[in-house]
Motif scaffolding. Structure first.
Motif, mmCIF file in Angstrom:
data_model
loop_
_atom_site.group_PDB
_atom_site.id
_atom_site.type_symbol
_atom_site.label_atom_id
_atom_site.label_comp_id
_atom_site.label_asym_id
_atom_site.label_seq_id
_atom_site.Cartn_x
_atom_site.Cartn_y
_atom_site.Cartn_z
ATOM 1 N N THR A 1 0.798 -1.087 0.179
ATOM 2 C CA THR A 1 -0.019 0.010 -0.161
ATOM 3 C C THR A 1 0.634 1.123 0.029
ATOM 4 O O THR A 1 0.479 2.157 -0.669
ATOM 5 N N LEU A 2 2.095 1.390 0.945
ATOM 6 C CA LEU A 2 2.684 2.390 0.945
ATOM 7 C C LEU A 2 4.131 2.431 0.120
ATOM 8 O O LEU A 2 4.693 3.397 -0.161
ATOM 9 N N GLY A 3 4.727 1.198 -0.185
ATOM 10 C CA GLY A 3 5.897 1.042 -0.865
ATOM 11 C C GLY A 3 6.903 1.659 -0.282
ATOM 12 O O GLY A 3 7.821 2.420 -0.731
ATOM 13 N N PRO A 4 7.165 1.619 1.123
ATOM 14 C CA PRO A 4 8.322 2.157 1.504
ATOM 15 C C PRO A 4 9.677 1.362 1.237
ATOM 16 O O PRO A 4 9.628 0.146 0.842
ATOM 17 N N ASP A 5 10.795 2.138 1.328
ATOM 18 C CA ASP A 5 12.050 1.524 0.784
ATOM 19 C C ASP A 5 12.550 0.787 1.959
ATOM 20 O O ASP A 5 13.344 -0.197 1.775
ATOM 21 N N GLU A 6 12.598 1.180 3.233
ATOM 22 C CA GLU A 6 12.948 0.601 4.500
ATOM 23 C C GLU A 6 11.903 0.182 5.417
ATOM 24 O O GLU A 6 11.100 1.345 5.708
ATOM 25 N N ILE A 7 11.675 -0.634 6.211
ATOM 26 C CA ILE A 7 10.975 -1.004 7.449
ATOM 27 C C ILE A 7 11.985 -1.196 8.517
ATOM 28 O O ILE A 7 12.640 -2.172 8.419
ATOM 29 N N VAL A 8 11.675 -0.322 9.455
ATOM 30 C CA VAL A 8 12.615 -0.778 10.629
ATOM 31 C C VAL A 8 11.479 -1.195 11.566
ATOM 32 O O VAL A 8 10.483 -0.588 12.079
ATOM 33 N N ILE A 9 11.849 -2.188 12.086
ATOM 34 C CA ILE A 9 11.014 -2.955 13.124
ATOM 35 C C ILE A 9 11.756 -2.864 14.657
ATOM 36 O O ILE A 9 12.884 -3.229 14.850
ATOM 37 N N GLY A 10 11.038 -2.212 15.868
ATOM 38 C CA GLY A 10 11.665 -2.195 17.206
ATOM 39 C C GLY A 10 10.633 -2.504 18.181
ATOM 40 O O GLY A 10 9.291 -2.813 17.766
ATOM 41 N N GLY A 11 10.907 -2.623 19.351
ATOM 42 C CA GLY A 11 10.120 -2.643 20.452
ATOM 43 C C GLY A 11 10.168 -3.910 21.065
ATOM 44 O O GLY A 11 11.195 -4.884 20.535
ATOM 45 N N ALA A 12 9.775 -4.397 22.229
ATOM 46 C CA ALA A 12 10.007 -5.465 23.007
ATOM 47 C C ALA A 12 9.918 -6.930 22.402
ATOM 48 O O ALA A 12 10.775 -7.706 22.722
ATOM 49 N N LEU A 13 9.033 -6.985 21.495
ATOM 50 C CA LEU A 13 8.740 -8.357 20.747
ATOM 51 C C LEU A 13 10.320 -8.813 19.892
ATOM 52 O O LEU A 13 10.335 -9.944 19.353
ATOM 53 N N THR A 14 11.084 -7.560 19.424
ATOM 54 C CA THR A 14 12.068 -7.954 18.799
ATOM 55 C C THR A 14 13.251 -8.611 19.416
ATOM 56 O O THR A 14 14.244 -9.141 18.872
ATOM 57 N N ARG A 15 13.226 -8.701 20.793
ATOM 58 C CA ARG A 15 14.353 -9.338 21.606
ATOM 59 C C ARG A 15 14.069 -10.753 21.863
ATOM 60 O O ARG A 15 14.403 -11.232 23.087
ATOM 61 N N LEU A 16 13.216 -11.393 21.281
ATOM 62 C CA LEU A 16 12.865 -12.957 21.609
ATOM 63 C C LEU A 16 13.424 -13.907 20.553
ATOM 64 O O LEU A 16 12.931 -15.014 20.151
ATOM 65 N N ASP A 17 14.564 -13.678 20.344
ATOM 66 C CA ASP A 17 15.289 -14.760 19.734
ATOM 67 C C ASP A 17 14.876 -15.030 18.301
ATOM 68 O O ASP A 17 14.630 -16.559 17.863
ATOM 69 N N GLY A 18 14.103 -14.398 17.650
ATOM 70 C CA GLY A 18 13.546 -14.767 16.305
ATOM 71 C C GLY A 18 12.369 -15.358 16.274
ATOM 72 O O GLY A 18 11.430 -15.937 15.307
ATOM 73 N N ALA A 19 11.611 -15.638 17.472
ATOM 74 C CA ALA A 19 10.375 -16.370 17.746
ATOM 75 C C ALA A 19 9.216 -15.704 16.883
ATOM 76 O O ALA A 19 8.305 -16.266 16.484
ATOM 77 N N VAL A 20 9.089 -14.354 17.162
ATOM 78 C CA VAL A 20 8.334 -13.547 16.020
ATOM 79 C C VAL A 20 8.747 -13.115 14.788
ATOM 80 O O VAL A 20 8.155 -13.362 14.109
ATOM 81 N N LEU A 21 10.022 -12.747 14.675
ATOM 82 C CA LEU A 21 10.652 -12.178 13.422
ATOM 83 C C LEU A 21 10.919 -13.306 12.559
ATOM 84 O O LEU A 21 10.725 -13.100 11.148
ATOM 85 N N GLY A 22 11.144 -14.453 12.920
ATOM 86 C CA GLY A 22 11.651 -15.452 11.862
ATOM 87 C C GLY A 22 10.440 -15.735 11.159
ATOM 88 O O GLY A 22 10.267 -15.473 9.804
ATOM 89 N N PRO A 23 9.138 -16.161 11.739
ATOM 90 C CA PRO A 23 7.947 -16.317 11.045
ATOM 91 C C PRO A 23 7.295 -15.119 10.130
ATOM 92 O O PRO A 23 6.989 -15.235 9.017
ATOM 93 N N ALA A 24 7.780 -13.713 10.883
ATOM 94 C CA ALA A 24 7.339 -12.727 9.909
ATOM 95 C C ALA A 24 8.006 -12.621 8.839
ATOM 96 O O ALA A 24 7.285 -12.227 7.891
ATOM 97 N N LEU A 25 9.377 -12.546 8.737
ATOM 98 C CA LEU A 25 10.053 -12.567 7.471
ATOM 99 C C LEU A 25 9.869 -13.524 6.714
ATOM 100 O O LEU A 25 10.052 -13.260 5.421
ATOM 101 N N ASP A 26 9.500 -14.909 6.968
ATOM 102 C CA ASP A 26 9.216 -15.841 6.054
ATOM 103 C C ASP A 26 8.042 -15.423 5.250
ATOM 104 O O ASP A 26 7.828 -15.747 4.215
ATOM 105 N N VAL A 27 6.936 -14.790 6.061
ATOM 106 C CA VAL A 27 5.674 -14.689 5.288
ATOM 107 C C VAL A 27 5.836 -13.422 4.456
ATOM 108 O O VAL A 27 5.496 -13.422 3.443
ATOM 109 N N TYR A 28 6.639 -12.328 5.064
ATOM 110 C CA TYR A 28 6.975 -11.241 4.095
ATOM 111 C C TYR A 28 7.586 -11.525 2.884
ATOM 112 O O TYR A 28 7.136 -11.083 1.830
#
Length: 189
Positions: A118-145
């Motif tokens: 929808t917005l076509g950003p060149d870069e997406i920065v992800i931060g916050g508490a859930l980023t510190r969980l050893d990829g438990a959230v970010l691993g599946p997120a990046l796979d789907v992305y």
């Protein structure tokens, strides 16, 4: 965006008790995108699962019902006073935690796809508490992305994770206030 070239549109996604975003256009005169009524960053209330769980906003199936810290705490019976990343870290191998965080990651991945389309950003920065969980959230997120990119569209945005981003939203708010002060014409004394 070519390697080494600065982004034209930057999206910051914050994963904490809720899910929010900030968008900054960096081409020309840099400015924060606020939307017509200042709600451009309320991405946690985008409907991602029609007919899903009720959200505290009154809708059903919002991103926050799967990805928000309050929803993860409720699903796993965690104390609301404990920092989310600290409460989850020793329990990452538990099946219920893995399922809950995996679903949260898939929701985040779909949200990133939607942001990209929808917005076509060149870069997406992800931060916050859930980023510190050893990829438990970010691993599946990046796979789907990466799996759900629409091929004819622009190349996927570069995704950067900032685990040290506790104060980034506060710095962004301060920068917005400073920009308003600088941009406001002063009346002659």
């Amino acid at each position: 965006m070519r390697p080494g070239e600065p982004p034209q549109l930057l999206a910051y996604v914050s994963l904490g008790s809720g899910v929010g975003a900030g968008f900054t256009a960096l081409s020309g005169t840099p400015h924060v995108l606020r939307g017509a009524r200042g709600l451009a960053g309320e991405i946690g209330h985008a409907i991602i699962q029609p007919g899903g769980l009720y959200c505290h906003c009154g809708n059903r199936g919002c991103v926050e019902t799967l990805l928000g810290g309050w929803a993860i705490r409720a699903a796993l019976n965690l104390n609301v006073l404990d920092p989310l990343d600290e409460a989850l870290a020793p329990r990452l191998r538990e099946a219920a935690v893995q399922v809950t965080l995996g679903r949260a990651g898939e929701a985040l991945g779909q949200l990133l796809v939607n942001l990209h389309q929808t917005l076509g950003p060149d870069e997406i920065v992800i931060g916050g508490a859930l980023t510190r969980l050893d990829g438990a959230v970010l691993g599946p997120a990046l796979d789907v992305y990466h799996a759900r990119q629409w091929r004819p569209a622009a190349p996927p945005a570069r995704v950067t994770v900032r685990q040290d981003s506790l104060y980034l939203p506060a710095l962004g708010a301060a920068a917005q206030l400073l920009a308003r002060v600088i941009d406001t014409p002063q009346e002659p004394a």
